[in-house]
Design a protein around this motif. Structure first.
Motif, PDB file in Angstrom:
ATOM      1  N   ASP A   7       0.845  -1.191   0.000  1.00 56.10           N
ATOM      2  CA  ASP A   7       0.000   0.000   0.000  1.00 56.10           C
ATOM      3  C   ASP A   7       0.879   1.239   0.000  1.00 56.10           C
ATOM      4  O   ASP A   7       1.992   1.230   0.549  1.00 56.10           O
ATOM      5  CB  ASP A   7      -0.909   0.030   1.235  1.00 56.10           C
ATOM      6  N   GLU A   8       0.369   2.309  -0.610  1.00 57.43           N
ATOM      7  CA  GLU A   8       1.101   3.575  -0.636  1.00 57.43           C
ATOM      8  C   GLU A   8       0.465   4.565   0.331  1.00 57.43           C
ATOM      9  O   GLU A   8      -0.757   4.736   0.351  1.00 57.43           O
ATOM     10  CB  GLU A   8       1.096   4.167  -2.042  1.00 57.43           C
ATOM     11  N   TYR A   9       1.316   5.204   1.131  1.00 57.55           N
ATOM     12  CA  TYR A   9       0.876   6.266   2.025  1.00 57.55           C
ATOM     13  C   TYR A   9       1.667   7.531   1.705  1.00 57.55           C
ATOM     14  O   TYR A   9       2.820   7.459   1.251  1.00 57.55           O
ATOM     15  CB  TYR A   9       1.100   5.879   3.490  1.00 57.55           C
ATOM     16  N   ILE A  10       1.071   8.679   1.912  1.00 54.96           N
ATOM     17  CA  ILE A  10       1.733   9.964   1.691  1.00 54.96           C
ATOM     18  C   ILE A  10       1.900  10.645   3.044  1.00 54.96           C
ATOM     19  O   ILE A  10       0.947  10.788   3.802  1.00 54.96           O
ATOM     20  CB  ILE A  10       0.917  10.869   0.748  1.00 54.96           C
ATOM     21  N   ASP A  11       3.137  11.070   3.331  1.00 56.72           N
ATOM     22  CA  ASP A  11       3.397  11.680   4.637  1.00 56.72           C
ATOM     23  C   ASP A  11       4.549  12.665   4.504  1.00 56.72           C
ATOM     24  O   ASP A  11       5.240  12.735   3.477  1.00 56.72           O
ATOM     25  CB  ASP A  11       3.740  10.598   5.662  1.00 56.72           C
ATOM     26  N   THR A  12       4.777  13.427   5.572  1.00 57.99           N
ATOM     27  CA  THR A  12       5.916  14.325   5.660  1.00 57.99           C
ATOM     28  C   THR A  12       7.071  13.584   6.320  1.00 57.99           C
ATOM     29  O   THR A  12       6.894  12.954   7.365  1.00 57.99           O
ATOM     30  CB  THR A  12       5.580  15.587   6.484  1.00 57.99           C
ATOM     31  N   VAL A  13       8.242  13.633   5.698  1.00 56.45           N
ATOM     32  CA  VAL A  13       9.424  12.938   6.200  1.00 56.45           C
ATOM     33  C   VAL A  13      10.462  13.958   6.627  1.00 56.45           C
ATOM     34  O   VAL A  13      10.802  14.871   5.859  1.00 56.45           O
ATOM     35  CB  VAL A  13      10.013  12.002   5.131  1.00 56.45           C
ATOM     36  N   ASP A  14      10.957  13.846   7.845  1.00 53.75           N
ATOM     37  CA  ASP A  14      11.978  14.738   8.378  1.00 53.75           C
ATOM     38  C   ASP A  14      13.275  13.965   8.540  1.00 53.75           C
ATOM     39  O   ASP A  14      13.374  13.064   9.370  1.00 53.75           O
ATOM     40  CB  ASP A  14      11.519  15.303   9.729  1.00 53.75           C
ATOM     41  N   LEU A  15      14.293  14.296   7.716  1.00 57.96           N
ATOM     42  CA  LEU A  15      15.594  13.638   7.789  1.00 57.96           C
ATOM     43  C   LEU A  15      16.559  14.346   8.735  1.00 57.96           C
ATOM     44  O   LEU A  15      17.686  13.910   8.898  1.00 57.96           O
ATOM     45  CB  LEU A  15      16.214  13.566   6.390  1.00 57.96           C
ATOM     46  N   GLY A  16      16.126  15.433   9.352  1.00 58.30           N
ATOM     47  CA  GLY A  16      17.004  16.207  10.220  1.00 58.30           C
ATOM     48  C   GLY A  16      17.783  17.245   9.442  1.00 58.30           C
ATOM     49  O   GLY A  16      17.820  17.239   8.205  1.00 58.30           O
ATOM     50  N   ASN A  17      18.416  18.180  10.154  1.00 63.05           N
ATOM     51  CA  ASN A  17      19.221  19.242   9.536  1.00 63.05           C
ATOM     52  C   ASN A  17      18.439  20.042   8.502  1.00 63.05           C
ATOM     53  O   ASN A  17      18.997  20.502   7.490  1.00 63.05           O
ATOM     54  CB  ASN A  17      20.477  18.658   8.882  1.00 63.05           C
ATOM     55  N   GLY A  18      17.153  20.224   8.732  1.00 59.06           N
ATOM     56  CA  GLY A  18      16.336  21.029   7.843  1.00 59.06           C
ATOM     57  C   GLY A  18      15.859  20.324   6.595  1.00 59.06           C
ATOM     58  O   GLY A  18      15.232  20.952   5.731  1.00 59.06           O
ATOM     59  N   LEU A  19      16.129  19.036   6.458  1.00 61.15           N
ATOM     60  CA  LEU A  19      15.713  18.282   5.275  1.00 61.15           C
ATOM     61  C   LEU A  19      14.328  17.687   5.524  1.00 61.15           C
ATOM     62  O   LEU A  19      14.180  16.553   5.960  1.00 61.15           O
ATOM     63  CB  LEU A  19      16.722  17.186   4.951  1.00 61.15           C
ATOM     64  N   ILE A  20      13.311  18.492   5.235  1.00 61.02           N
ATOM     65  CA  ILE A  20      11.928  18.089   5.444  1.00 61.02           C
ATOM     66  C   ILE A  20      11.268  17.907   4.081  1.00 61.02           C
ATOM     67  O   ILE A  20      11.332  18.782   3.219  1.00 61.02           O
ATOM     68  CB  ILE A  20      11.163  19.136   6.274  1.00 61.02           C
ATOM     69  N   LEU A  70      13.261  16.172  -2.634  1.00 61.42           N
ATOM     70  CA  LEU A  70      14.111  17.217  -2.045  1.00 61.42           C
ATOM     71  C   LEU A  70      14.526  18.241  -3.099  1.00 61.42           C
ATOM     72  O   LEU A  70      14.571  19.442  -2.842  1.00 61.42           O
ATOM     73  CB  LEU A  70      15.359  16.585  -1.413  1.00 61.42           C
ATOM     74  N   HIS A  71      14.805  17.745  -4.300  1.00 59.23           N
ATOM     75  CA  HIS A  71      15.229  18.644  -5.375  1.00 59.23           C
ATOM     76  C   HIS A  71      14.046  19.449  -5.928  1.00 59.23           C
ATOM     77  O   HIS A  71      14.135  20.677  -6.073  1.00 59.23           O
ATOM     78  CB  HIS A  71      15.872  17.830  -6.500  1.00 59.23           C
ATOM     79  N   SER A  72      12.939  18.785  -6.222  1.00 58.46           N
ATOM     80  CA  SER A  72      11.794  19.480  -6.810  1.00 58.46           C
ATOM     81  C   SER A  72      11.169  20.485  -5.847  1.00 58.46           C
ATOM     82  O   SER A  72      10.600  21.500  -6.277  1.00 58.46           O
ATOM     83  CB  SER A  72      10.735  18.467  -7.259  1.00 58.46           C
ATOM     84  N   GLN A  73      11.296  20.239  -4.539  1.00 57.58           N
ATOM     85  CA  GLN A  73      10.755  21.154  -3.546  1.00 57.58           C
ATOM     86  C   GLN A  73      11.741  22.256  -3.158  1.00 57.58           C
ATOM     87  O   GLN A  73      11.461  23.079  -2.285  1.00 57.58           O
ATOM     88  CB  GLN A  73      10.318  20.365  -2.310  1.00 57.58           C
ATOM     89  N   GLY A  74      12.921  22.275  -3.807  1.00 56.84           N
ATOM     90  CA  GLY A  74      13.876  23.363  -3.621  1.00 56.84           C
ATOM     91  C   GLY A  74      14.748  23.252  -2.388  1.00 56.84           C
ATOM     92  O   GLY A  74      15.467  24.198  -2.045  1.00 56.84           O
ATOM     93  N   THR A  75      14.738  22.093  -1.721  1.00 58.42           N
ATOM     94  CA  THR A  75      15.550  21.940  -0.508  1.00 58.42           C
ATOM     95  C   THR A  75      17.020  21.719  -0.847  1.00 58.42           C
ATOM     96  O   THR A  75      17.913  22.191  -0.146  1.00 58.42           O
ATOM     97  CB  THR A  75      15.027  20.761   0.336  1.00 58.42           C
ATOM     98  N   ILE A  76      17.283  20.976  -1.935  1.00 59.10           N
ATOM     99  CA  ILE A  76      18.653  20.769  -2.396  1.00 59.10           C
ATOM    100  C   ILE A  76      18.756  21.241  -3.850  1.00 59.10           C
ATOM    101  O   ILE A  76      17.771  21.239  -4.589  1.00 59.10           O
ATOM    102  CB  ILE A  76      19.093  19.294  -2.286  1.00 59.10           C
ATOM    103  N   HIS A  77      19.960  21.647  -4.263  1.00 66.07           N
ATOM    104  CA  HIS A  77      20.151  22.196  -5.604  1.00 66.07           C
ATOM    105  C   HIS A  77      20.393  21.122  -6.651  1.00 66.07           C
ATOM    106  O   HIS A  77      20.127  21.327  -7.833  1.00 66.07           O
ATOM    107  CB  HIS A  77      21.320  23.189  -5.600  1.00 66.07           C
ATOM    108  N   ARG A  78      20.926  19.967  -6.239  1.00 65.00           N
ATOM    109  CA  ARG A  78      21.192  18.871  -7.165  1.00 65.00           C
ATOM    110  C   ARG A  78      20.805  17.557  -6.508  1.00 65.00           C
ATOM    111  O   ARG A  78      20.875  17.421  -5.283  1.00 65.00           O
ATOM    112  CB  ARG A  78      22.675  18.820  -7.556  1.00 65.00           C
TER     113      ARG A  78
END
Length: 244
Positions: A7-20, A70-78
């Motif tokens: 099954d697929e679930y959609i949620d917010t994932v927090d990897l720490g150091n501002g990587l949400i 992370l890339h499409s949401q603008g959190t990382i540049h590459r």
């Protein structure tokens, strides 16, 4: 290992150091086949194409990975990540393109040749396990499903060399053996010496004859660069240690 029901679930994932990561797809399996041990799941750092068909009745759909979002949401540049057992690297990073042919393009596949000591045991396409077994003198241990060697054979081991983009990355004899403190976890004897190179059951010419694997990333920094379709390697302070 197969996942027959997911099954697929959609949620917010927090990897720490501002990587949400907002709206991250998470697959939840109802049952599996194979020995997962105490693992809770897989993060999924492979190419996004590998997710195609992972959901029942949606064979044509791909699912954005952690790095994609992370890339499409603008959190990382590459779209780039590094994998290594030790955070520091001592040498320059050698990059090589990931394969552009099927089926290798669905994985982090790249061209390399492998030699044991001075003897070539795999070119860009070939099987390494039987040649390696003959060279080391290992015998298959049915309980551990790995090659077993004696203390004398371990003392005679030579480097296992990976030639990648003109550079050589060598697994020392110590790096070629399974960590002995974990022997009993794979059903082996606590005093035995097992080699980590094993048969993956793939015939020559399939495009993925050899998997460098987790123990390789413990010894070498590995850079997975999706944005430039390349993979990189570097030596670290852990490359030549004798800890196994």
């Amino acid at each position: 290992m197969l996942v027959p029901s997911l099954d697929e679930y959609i949620d917010t994932v927090d990897l720490g150091n501002g990587l949400i990561i907002a709206q991250q797809s998470i697959g939840v399996a109802h049952d599996t086949k194979g020995n997962w041990g105490n693992a809770d799941g897989i993060l999924g750092l492979g190419p996004v194409g590998l997710t195609k068909g992972s959901l029942p009745n949606e064979s044509g759909r791909t699912i954005p990975t952690i790095n994609n979002n992370l890339h499409s949401q603008g959190t990382i540049h590459r779209e780039i990540e590094t994998v290594n057992g030790e955070p520091e690297h001592a040498g320059p990073i050698t990059y090589t393109p990931i394969a552009s042919y099927h089926p290798s393009l669905n994985y982090w596949c790249f061209e390399q040749s492998i030699s044991y000591g001075s003897s070539m045991i795999m070119s860009s396409a070939g099987i390494v396990d039987m040649t390696y077994q003959s060279a080391t003198g290992g015998t298959l241990d049915a309980a551990a499903s790995l090659l077993l060697i004696s203390s004398a054979q371990y003392a005679a081991l030579e480097n296992l060399n990976f030639n990648i983009a003109g550079e050589t990355f060598s697994l020392t004899p110590n790096a070629q053996i399974w960590p002995r403190v974990l022997n009993t976890y794979i059903g082996g004897s606590s005093s035995a010496i097992y080699l980590v190179v094993a048969d993956i059951g793939m015939p020559s010419g399939t495009g993925y004859e050899f998997i460098n694997g987790y123990l390789f990333t413990e010894r070498f920094l590995t850079v997975l660069d999706s944005s430039r379709s390349r993979i990189g390697f570097a030596t670290t302070s852990y490359t030549d240690v004798t800890t196994n």
